[in-house]
Design a protein around this motif. Structure first.
Motif, mmCIF file in Angstrom:
data_model
loop_
_atom_site.group_PDB
_atom_site.id
_atom_site.type_symbol
_atom_site.label_atom_id
_atom_site.label_comp_id
_atom_site.label_asym_id
_atom_site.label_seq_id
_atom_site.Cartn_x
_atom_site.Cartn_y
_atom_site.Cartn_z
ATOM 1 N N ASP A 162 0.822 -1.212 0.000
ATOM 2 C CA ASP A 162 0.000 0.000 0.000
ATOM 3 C C ASP A 162 0.855 1.260 0.000
ATOM 4 O OD1 ASP A 162 -2.445 -1.342 -0.015
ATOM 5 O OD2 ASP A 162 -2.468 -1.527 2.164
ATOM 6 N N LYS A 163 2.063 1.170 0.559
ATOM 7 C CA LYS A 163 2.978 2.308 0.612
ATOM 8 C C LYS A 163 4.286 1.940 -0.074
ATOM 9 C CE LYS A 163 0.578 5.178 3.304
ATOM 10 N NZ LYS A 163 0.163 6.532 2.874
ATOM 11 N N ASP A 164 4.854 2.896 -0.781
ATOM 12 C CA ASP A 164 6.138 2.637 -1.430
ATOM 13 C C ASP A 164 7.227 2.352 -0.401
ATOM 14 O OD1 ASP A 164 7.571 2.786 -4.141
ATOM 15 O OD2 ASP A 164 8.806 4.110 -2.908
ATOM 16 N N THR A 165 7.127 2.992 0.752
ATOM 17 C CA THR A 165 8.114 2.740 1.806
ATOM 18 C C THR A 165 8.084 1.281 2.257
ATOM 19 O OG1 THR A 165 6.471 3.634 3.351
ATOM 20 C CG2 THR A 165 8.251 5.101 2.680
ATOM 21 N N ASP A 166 6.898 0.661 2.214
ATOM 22 C CA ASP A 166 6.807 -0.758 2.572
ATOM 23 C C ASP A 166 7.540 -1.627 1.549
ATOM 24 O OD1 ASP A 166 5.259 -0.075 4.750
ATOM 25 O OD2 ASP A 166 3.358 -0.476 3.743
ATOM 26 N N SER A 167 7.451 -1.236 0.282
ATOM 27 C CA SER A 167 8.170 -1.976 -0.760
ATOM 28 C C SER A 167 9.674 -1.937 -0.511
ATOM 29 C CB SER A 167 7.867 -1.374 -2.144
ATOM 30 O OG SER A 167 6.503 -1.453 -2.449
ATOM 31 N N ILE A 168 10.168 -0.757 -0.190
ATOM 32 C CA ILE A 168 11.598 -0.590 0.022
ATOM 33 C C ILE A 168 12.057 -1.316 1.287
ATOM 34 C CG2 ILE A 168 13.395 1.138 0.465
ATOM 35 C CD1 ILE A 168 11.769 2.992 -1.435
ATOM 36 N N THR A 169 11.187 -1.358 2.294
ATOM 37 C CA THR A 169 11.505 -2.132 3.499
ATOM 38 C C THR A 169 11.676 -3.608 3.168
ATOM 39 O OG1 THR A 169 10.347 -0.567 4.946
ATOM 40 C CG2 THR A 169 10.681 -2.803 5.787
ATOM 41 N N GLN A 170 10.839 -4.132 2.279
ATOM 42 C CA GLN A 170 10.950 -5.534 1.872
ATOM 43 C C GLN A 170 12.293 -5.811 1.198
ATOM 44 O OE1 GLN A 170 8.592 -7.855 2.813
ATOM 45 N NE2 GLN A 170 7.843 -6.026 3.881
ATOM 46 N N LEU A 171 12.751 -4.852 0.399
ATOM 47 C CA LEU A 171 14.061 -4.993 -0.238
ATOM 48 C C LEU A 171 15.164 -4.968 0.809
ATOM 49 C CD1 LEU A 171 15.907 -5.078 -2.737
ATOM 50 C CD2 LEU A 171 15.708 -2.583 -2.859
ATOM 51 N N GLN A 172 15.078 -4.041 1.730
ATOM 52 C CA GLN A 172 16.109 -3.920 2.765
ATOM 53 C C GLN A 172 16.177 -5.169 3.637
ATOM 54 O OE1 GLN A 172 15.781 -0.343 5.062
ATOM 55 N NE2 GLN A 172 17.397 -0.914 6.496
ATOM 56 N N ASN A 173 15.023 -5.776 3.900
ATOM 57 C CA ASN A 173 14.969 -6.958 4.764
ATOM 58 C C ASN A 173 15.263 -8.258 4.023
ATOM 59 O OD1 ASN A 173 14.295 -5.328 6.918
ATOM 60 N ND2 ASN A 173 12.102 -5.715 6.788
ATOM 61 N N GLY A 174 15.475 -8.175 2.731
ATOM 62 C CA GLY A 174 15.795 -9.370 1.964
ATOM 63 C C GLY A 174 14.588 -10.181 1.533
ATOM 64 N N ARG A 175 13.378 -9.639 1.728
ATOM 65 C CA ARG A 175 12.169 -10.359 1.320
ATOM 66 C C ARG A 175 11.818 -10.093 -0.137
ATOM 67 N NH1 ARG A 175 10.258 -8.163 6.419
ATOM 68 N NH2 ARG A 175 10.446 -9.732 8.069
ATOM 69 N N ALA A 176 12.465 -9.099 -0.740
ATOM 70 C CA ALA A 176 12.297 -8.812 -2.165
ATOM 71 C C ALA A 176 13.682 -8.660 -2.784
ATOM 72 C CB ALA A 176 11.478 -7.540 -2.371
ATOM 73 N N ASP A 177 13.769 -9.056 -4.046
ATOM 74 C CA ASP A 177 15.043 -8.935 -4.768
ATOM 75 C C ASP A 177 15.188 -7.576 -5.438
ATOM 76 O OD1 ASP A 177 15.817 -11.683 -4.279
ATOM 77 O OD2 ASP A 177 14.278 -12.245 -5.739
ATOM 78 N N ALA A 178 14.053 -6.908 -5.678
ATOM 79 C CA ALA A 178 14.086 -5.622 -6.355
ATOM 80 C C ALA A 178 12.791 -4.874 -6.065
ATOM 81 C CB ALA A 178 14.254 -5.809 -7.866
ATOM 82 N N VAL A 179 12.851 -3.567 -6.220
ATOM 83 C CA VAL A 179 11.669 -2.709 -6.142
ATOM 84 C C VAL A 179 11.567 -1.945 -7.456
ATOM 85 C CG1 VAL A 179 10.600 -0.718 -5.020
ATOM 86 C CG2 VAL A 179 11.790 -2.426 -3.638
ATOM 87 N N VAL A 180 10.380 -1.911 -8.030
ATOM 88 C CA VAL A 180 10.132 -1.033 -9.163
ATOM 89 C C VAL A 180 9.386 0.181 -8.628
ATOM 90 C CG1 VAL A 180 9.007 -0.756 -11.394
ATOM 91 C CG2 VAL A 180 10.072 -2.943 -10.800
ATOM 92 N N THR A 181 10.015 1.347 -8.752
ATOM 93 C CA THR A 181 9.449 2.590 -8.237
ATOM 94 C C THR A 181 9.798 3.707 -9.205
ATOM 95 O OG1 THR A 181 9.279 4.020 -6.279
ATOM 96 C CG2 THR A 181 11.471 3.137 -6.795
ATOM 97 N N ASP A 182 9.329 4.912 -8.931
ATOM 98 C CA ASP A 182 9.629 6.030 -9.822
ATOM 99 C C ASP A 182 11.117 6.370 -9.760
ATOM 100 O OD1 ASP A 182 6.973 6.045 -10.360
ATOM 101 O OD2 ASP A 182 6.600 8.106 -9.750
ATOM 102 N N PHE A 183 11.655 6.796 -10.886
ATOM 103 C CA PHE A 183 13.090 7.044 -10.985
ATOM 104 C C PHE A 183 13.604 8.033 -9.937
ATOM 105 C CE2 PHE A 183 16.707 9.431 -12.666
ATOM 106 C CZ PHE A 183 17.610 8.404 -12.869
ATOM 107 N N PRO A 184 12.939 9.200 -9.724
ATOM 108 C CA PRO A 184 13.488 10.109 -8.704
ATOM 109 C C PRO A 184 13.448 9.525 -7.303
ATOM 110 C CG PRO A 184 11.394 10.920 -9.554
ATOM 111 C CD PRO A 184 11.800 9.805 -10.437
ATOM 112 N N VAL A 185 12.466 8.670 -7.026
ATOM 113 C CA VAL A 185 12.376 8.030 -5.711
ATOM 114 C C VAL A 185 13.486 6.997 -5.557
ATOM 115 C CG1 VAL A 185 10.920 6.625 -4.208
ATOM 116 C CG2 VAL A 185 9.907 8.441 -5.610
ATOM 117 N N ALA A 186 13.711 6.213 -6.602
ATOM 118 C CA ALA A 186 14.788 5.223 -6.569
ATOM 119 C C ALA A 186 16.142 5.899 -6.377
ATOM 120 C CB ALA A 186 14.782 4.403 -7.859
#
Length: 323
Positions: free
Chosen positions: A224-248
């Protein structure tokens, strides 16, 4: 927006900036003090009160685009802005719990030429257009990509449809852990991986589209939140996040002092961000278009983008429904 020197790119909890609300409060206090002073000097007639009201209206109307606004907005002195304020550096809450980032700063500059405050209200991204069309917000400003589907109300996150005043341009990007341990470079490399994206965004659509082209499907984590997506990447539960370029890019530069993430590959499918406006409110839409063009022409637009290191998304001309 007052002129400011360029500051280092802040973290999500970076130093707060003075809000338009606080400045308006100070101005209001000074106005009250001035009124009391006049009263003390003996001007206590009914005409004096009417004169004060007239002066206040006159001051507001001095903003070059004030008369372009609908009457109800002029009288309210505020445009209510729906936004998912968790998308640094486009919009996020700073240490004082105040909206900060590209969108709030651009909105502040627009407010100066319009003569009203653009006041941000936090909401869930895929409910923002619905909230606007039901009267909760006047507009939506939330790094929202202008698409034909959203204009027509065909996408799930744009019930009722909207017109879009385009003010920025950005595409998607792939964010991975620093060092890129999974050797991901392209969308094709996401096949067979766990990939996170935010619900209701063009990035979710991109992941789902790529999944259909994979021999080995993508394990999607839709947050629901982009920050949650990035948390999943940081915790190793995701291999990548697709997000907007300036945010990435912002996360690459700032998260963990720049030691946690990196952007791989090229910017994907750059498209305009639009300020969503009800299709019924063409007068407000046109006033906002003029305001965007005004801050482009007076240089405030470029100052904001430079401050947030977002110059790559600059446009030269405000448009409507260009997505």
């Amino acid at each position: 927006m007052t002129a400011r020197t360029t500051r280092p790119l802040p973290t999500v909890g970076g130093a707060p900036r003075p809000s338009a609300r606080r400045r308006l409060a100070v101005a209001g206090a000074l106005a009250v003090a001035g009124s009391l002073l006049l009263t003390a000097c003996g001007d206590q007639t009914d005409g004096a009160g009417a004169g004060d009201g007239g002066t206040k209206a006159q001051k507001k109307s001095q903003a070059p685009l004030f008369d372009k606004l609908p009457k109800d907005i002029q009288e309210a002195g505020v445009i209510k802005v729906g936004s998912d304020i968790a998308y640094a550096p486009i919009e996020f809450m700073n240490e004082k719990g105040e909206p900060d980032g590209v969108d709030p700063d651009l909105a502040e500059a627009m407010g100066k030429v319009l003569g009203v405050e653009l006041k941000f209200e936090n909401g869930t991204f895929d409910q923002l257009v619905l909230g606007m069309n039901s009267g909760r917000y006047d507009i939506v400003m939330s790094a929202m990509t202008d698409t034909k589907e959203r204009q027509k109300g065909e996408s799930e996150d744009a019930e009722g449809g909207a017109d879009f005043v385009d003010y920025f341009k950005a595409g998607s990007a792939i964010l991975v852990k620093k060092g890129n341990p999974e050797k991901i470079e392209t969308l094709e490399d996401l096949c067979g991986r766990t990939v996170a994206a935010q619900r209701g965004t063009a990035n979710e659509t991109l992941v789902k589209k790529q999944d259909k082209e994979c021999d080995e499907g993508i394990d999607e984590f839709i947050a629901d939140k982009d920050t949650d997506s990035i948390t999943q990447l940081q915790n190793g539960r995701a291999d990548a996040v697709v997000t907007d370029f300036p945010v990435a890019l912002y996360n690459e530069l700032t998260a963990g002092g720049g030691k946690l993430f990196e952007v791989v590959g090229e910017q994907i499918d750059a498209a305009p961000y639009g300020i969503a406006v009800s299709k019924k409110d063409t007068q407000l839409r046109d006033a906002l278009k003029e305001a965007v063009q005004a801050i482009i022409d007076n240089g405030e637009y470029a100052k904001v983008l430079k401050e947030w290191k977002a110059e790559a998304g600059a446009i030269e001309e405000a448009t409507v429904n260009a997505g």
